[in-house]
Design a protein around this motif. Structure first.
Motif, PDB file in Angstrom:
ATOM      1  N   SER A  77     -19.160   8.976   6.843  1.00  0.00           N
ATOM      2  CA  SER A  77     -19.104   9.674   5.555  1.00  0.00           C
ATOM      3  C   SER A  77     -17.695  10.163   5.262  1.00  0.00           C
ATOM      4  N   GLY A  78     -17.059  10.739   6.285  1.00  0.00           N
ATOM      5  CA  GLY A  78     -15.683  11.203   6.089  1.00  0.00           C
ATOM      6  C   GLY A  78     -14.744  10.057   5.764  1.00  0.00           C
ATOM      7  N   THR A  79     -14.946   8.949   6.454  1.00  0.00           N
ATOM      8  CA  THR A  79     -14.105   7.777   6.195  1.00  0.00           C
ATOM      9  C   THR A  79     -14.330   7.241   4.785  1.00  0.00           C
ATOM     10  N   ALA A  80     -15.628   7.180   4.379  1.00  0.00           N
ATOM     11  CA  ALA A  80     -15.943   6.705   3.030  1.00  0.00           C
ATOM     12  C   ALA A  80     -15.353   7.624   1.968  1.00  0.00           C
ATOM     13  N   GLU A  81     -15.470   8.932   2.197  1.00  0.00           N
ATOM     14  CA  GLU A  81     -14.920   9.898   1.241  1.00  0.00           C
ATOM     15  C   GLU A  81     -13.403   9.757   1.148  1.00  0.00           C
ATOM     16  N   PHE A  82     -12.772   9.580   2.294  1.00  0.00           N
ATOM     17  CA  PHE A  82     -11.316   9.410   2.314  1.00  0.00           C
ATOM     18  C   PHE A  82     -10.916   8.140   1.557  1.00  0.00           C
ATOM     19  N   ILE A  83     -11.688   7.054   1.828  1.00  0.00           N
ATOM     20  CA  ILE A  83     -11.397   5.791   1.134  1.00  0.00           C
ATOM     21  C   ILE A  83     -11.594   5.957  -0.369  1.00  0.00           C
ATOM     22  N   GLY A  84     -12.708   6.653  -0.751  1.00  0.00           N
ATOM     23  CA  GLY A  84     -12.975   6.891  -2.169  1.00  0.00           C
ATOM     24  C   GLY A  84     -11.856   7.686  -2.830  1.00  0.00           C
ATOM     25  N   ASP A  85     -11.421   8.740  -2.172  1.00  0.00           N
ATOM     26  CA  ASP A  85     -10.320   9.546  -2.713  1.00  0.00           C
ATOM     27  C   ASP A  85      -9.056   8.705  -2.852  1.00  0.00           C
ATOM     28  N   THR A  86      -8.825   7.858  -1.851  1.00  0.00           N
ATOM     29  CA  THR A  86      -7.636   7.005  -1.901  1.00  0.00           C
ATOM     30  C   THR A  86      -7.711   6.015  -3.068  1.00  0.00           C
ATOM     31  N   VAL A  87      -8.915   5.419  -3.250  1.00  0.00           N
ATOM     32  CA  VAL A  87      -9.105   4.472  -4.348  1.00  0.00           C
ATOM     33  C   VAL A  87      -8.937   5.170  -5.695  1.00  0.00           C
ATOM     34  N   CYS A  88      -9.532   6.380  -5.826  1.00  0.00           N
ATOM     35  CA  CYS A  88      -9.409   7.135  -7.088  1.00  0.00           C
ATOM     36  C   CYS A  88      -7.955   7.485  -7.372  1.00  0.00           C
ATOM     37  N   ALA A  89      -7.266   7.925  -6.324  1.00  0.00           N
ATOM     38  CA  ALA A  89      -5.853   8.272  -6.512  1.00  0.00           C
ATOM     39  C   ALA A  89      -5.053   7.039  -6.928  1.00  0.00           C
ATOM     40  N   ALA A  90      -5.368   5.912  -6.279  1.00  0.00           N
ATOM     41  CA  ALA A  90      -4.668   4.675  -6.641  1.00  0.00           C
ATOM     42  C   ALA A  90      -5.004   4.262  -8.073  1.00  0.00           C
ATOM     43  N   GLY A  91      -6.297   4.413  -8.467  1.00  0.00           N
ATOM     44  CA  GLY A  91      -6.701   4.083  -9.829  1.00  0.00           C
ATOM     45  C   GLY A  91      -6.017   4.972 -10.857  1.00  0.00           C
ATOM     46  N   ASN A  92      -5.968   6.277 -10.560  1.00  0.00           N
ATOM     47  CA  ASN A  92      -5.294   7.203 -11.479  1.00  0.00           C
ATOM     48  C   ASN A  92      -3.812   6.862 -11.598  1.00  0.00           C
ATOM     49  N   ALA A  93      -3.214   6.549 -10.471  1.00  0.00           N
ATOM     50  CA  ALA A  93      -1.799   6.183 -10.498  1.00  0.00           C
ATOM     51  C   ALA A  93      -1.587   4.912 -11.326  1.00  0.00           C
ATOM     52  N   ALA A  94      -2.506   3.952 -11.167  1.00  0.00           N
ATOM     53  CA  ALA A  94      -2.396   2.715 -11.943  1.00  0.00           C
ATOM     54  C   ALA A  94      -2.571   2.977 -13.439  1.00  0.00           C
ATOM     55  N   CYS A  95      -3.553   3.852 -13.787  1.00  0.00           N
ATOM     56  CA  CYS A  95      -3.775   4.198 -15.197  1.00  0.00           C
ATOM     57  C   CYS A  95      -2.558   4.895 -15.785  1.00  0.00           C
ATOM     58  N   ASP A  96      -2.011   5.833 -15.006  1.00  0.00           N
ATOM     59  CA  ASP A  96      -0.815   6.540 -15.479  1.00  0.00           C
ATOM     60  C   ASP A  96       0.334   5.568 -15.692  1.00  0.00           C
ATOM     61  N   ALA A  97       0.495   4.655 -14.742  1.00  0.00           N
ATOM     62  CA  ALA A  97       1.577   3.676 -14.858  1.00  0.00           C
ATOM     63  C   ALA A  97       1.353   2.778 -16.075  1.00  0.00           C
ATOM     64  N   ALA A  98       0.074   2.350 -16.270  1.00  0.00           N
ATOM     65  CA  ALA A  98      -0.224   1.501 -17.427  1.00  0.00           C
ATOM     66  C   ALA A  98       0.027   2.238 -18.731  1.00  0.00           C
ATOM     67  N   GLU A  99      -0.406   3.521 -18.789  1.00  0.00           N
ATOM     68  CA  GLU A  99      -0.191   4.316 -20.002  1.00  0.00           C
ATOM     69  C   GLU A  99       1.293   4.487 -20.286  1.00  0.00           C
ATOM     70  N   LYS A 100       2.058   4.784 -19.227  1.00  0.00           N
ATOM     71  CA  LYS A 100       3.505   4.922 -19.411  1.00  0.00           C
ATOM     72  C   LYS A 100       4.116   3.605 -19.879  1.00  0.00           C
ATOM     73  N   GLY A 101       3.615   2.505 -19.302  1.00  0.00           N
ATOM     74  CA  GLY A 101       4.133   1.198 -19.719  1.00  0.00           C
ATOM     75  C   GLY A 101       3.821   0.907 -21.174  1.00  0.00           C
ATOM     76  N   ILE A 102       2.564   1.234 -21.575  1.00  0.00           N
ATOM     77  CA  ILE A 102       2.177   1.017 -22.975  1.00  0.00           C
ATOM     78  C   ILE A 102       3.018   1.881 -23.902  1.00  0.00           C
ATOM     79  N   ASN A 103       3.223   3.147 -23.501  1.00  0.00           N
ATOM     80  CA  ASN A 103       4.036   4.043 -24.327  1.00  0.00           C
ATOM     81  C   ASN A 103       5.461   3.520 -24.462  1.00  0.00           C
ATOM     82  N   ILE A 104       5.992   2.992 -23.367  1.00  0.00           N
ATOM     83  CA  ILE A 104       7.347   2.442 -23.414  1.00  0.00           C
ATOM     84  C   ILE A 104       7.405   1.252 -24.362  1.00  0.00           C
TER      85      ILE A 104
END
Length: 310
Positions: A77-104
């Protein structure tokens, strides 16, 4: 001793022997049974002890296994939660990067589009004002510039369709004068104008062809803003309310169509203006005054051609 007595004595001896034997046998059987019972009881106790020990061992093993499974579950469970948090963080980072790219990209497009639009607007306005500038430099060029201006307005620039309350005008006398009116819609006869009928200023409802009739131009120009026709509903309602009225003796300089058009654009009617109708008309007898007022009341900063059909 007689025979009978001997027999009785022998029988008694036999009976005694049998009784003793039976008693001994009974005691022996009882002892064996008791010993067997004790052995069975001891064996039962031993079995119970063994079973209890085995049960405790099984329970202990189950507890150990359960603890191990629980620990493993928590770890998973701890490993899954850690993986989930990592995936969410990576997804948020990707969304932020995409939004910044679109804005640019959008900012870049805007940065490119604005100068292009400004150049296009400048070129569009330049085509509109070149004939006017030429006529201003040399009034004698007016008749010569009229065909050039008409070509630019009808071919180069986009046409428009008037809206309720749009100001309209058409060239007269080869571009040296103009005739104006108010578009009111409603069918074939859709323009209100002031015309000279037997020396009198009569307000009529006419068709586009009738509005152009008598002039030397064939294009009707419409009050516009950024490529779209604009109008004032108040002006249309005022023009319609005056259809059929006689405004007195016609005078090309003192009482003409431009004065009527200007009157329709004013905020106040002649009834609530203390100076009266004729007091302000003399100040508003040119197309230039109409264009200035149209700019103020409806943001009309350009005049585009209407490709009308009767």
């Amino acid at each position: 001793m007689g025979l009978f007595d001997f027999a009785e004595s022998a029988f008694g001896s036999v009976c005694g022997v049998i009784s003793g034997t039976v008693s001994v046998a009974e005691k022996t059987v009882s002892g064996v049974a008791e010993a067997a019972g004790d052995a069975v009881f001891s064996a039962g106790n031993a079995v119970c002890d063994v079973a209890e020990m085995a049960g405790k061992a099984v329970c202990d093993a189950a507890d150990i296994a359960g603890g191990a499974v629980s620990s493993a579950g928590k770890a998973v469970s701890g490993t899954a939660e850690f993986i989930g948090d990592t995936v969410c963080a990576a997804g948020n980072a990707a969304c932020d990067a995409a939004e910044k790219g679109i804005n640019i990209v959008c900012d870049t497009i805007d940065a490119i589009d604005k100068p292009v639009s400004q150049v296009a607007d400048f070129a569009d306005n330049a085509t509109q004002y070149v004939p006017e500038i030429m006529k201003f430099v040399n009034p004698a060029l007016g008749p010569l510039m009229a065909p050039v201006e008409s070509f630019i307005d009808n071919v180069v620039r986009d046409p428009v369709t008037p809206v309720f309350g749009s100001v309209l005008y058409v060239d007269l006398a080869f571009g040296s004068a103009e005739h104006s009116g108010i578009y009111v819609g409603g069918g074939e006869k859709c323009i209100v104008e002031l015309t000279n009928e037997g020396g009198q200023c009569i307000i009529n409802l006419v068709s586009p062809s009738e509005f152009v009739n008598g002039g030397t131009g064939f294009s009707i120009y419409v009050s516009s803003h950024h490529g779209y026709a604009v109008g004032k509903k108040r002006a249309a309602r005022r023009a319609l309310s005056m259809v059929g009225c006689n405004l007195g003796t016609y005078n090309i300089a003192l009482n003409n169509c431009h004065m009527f058009t200007n009157y329709c654009l004013r905020k106040k009617g002649c009834d609530d203006d203390s100076r009266g109708f004729s007091a302000f008309l003399n100040m508003e007898m040119t197309l230039t005054s109409i264009k200035n007022r149209a700019r103020k009341v409806m943001d009309a900063d350009e005049w585009r051609v209407w490709h009308y059909r009767d």
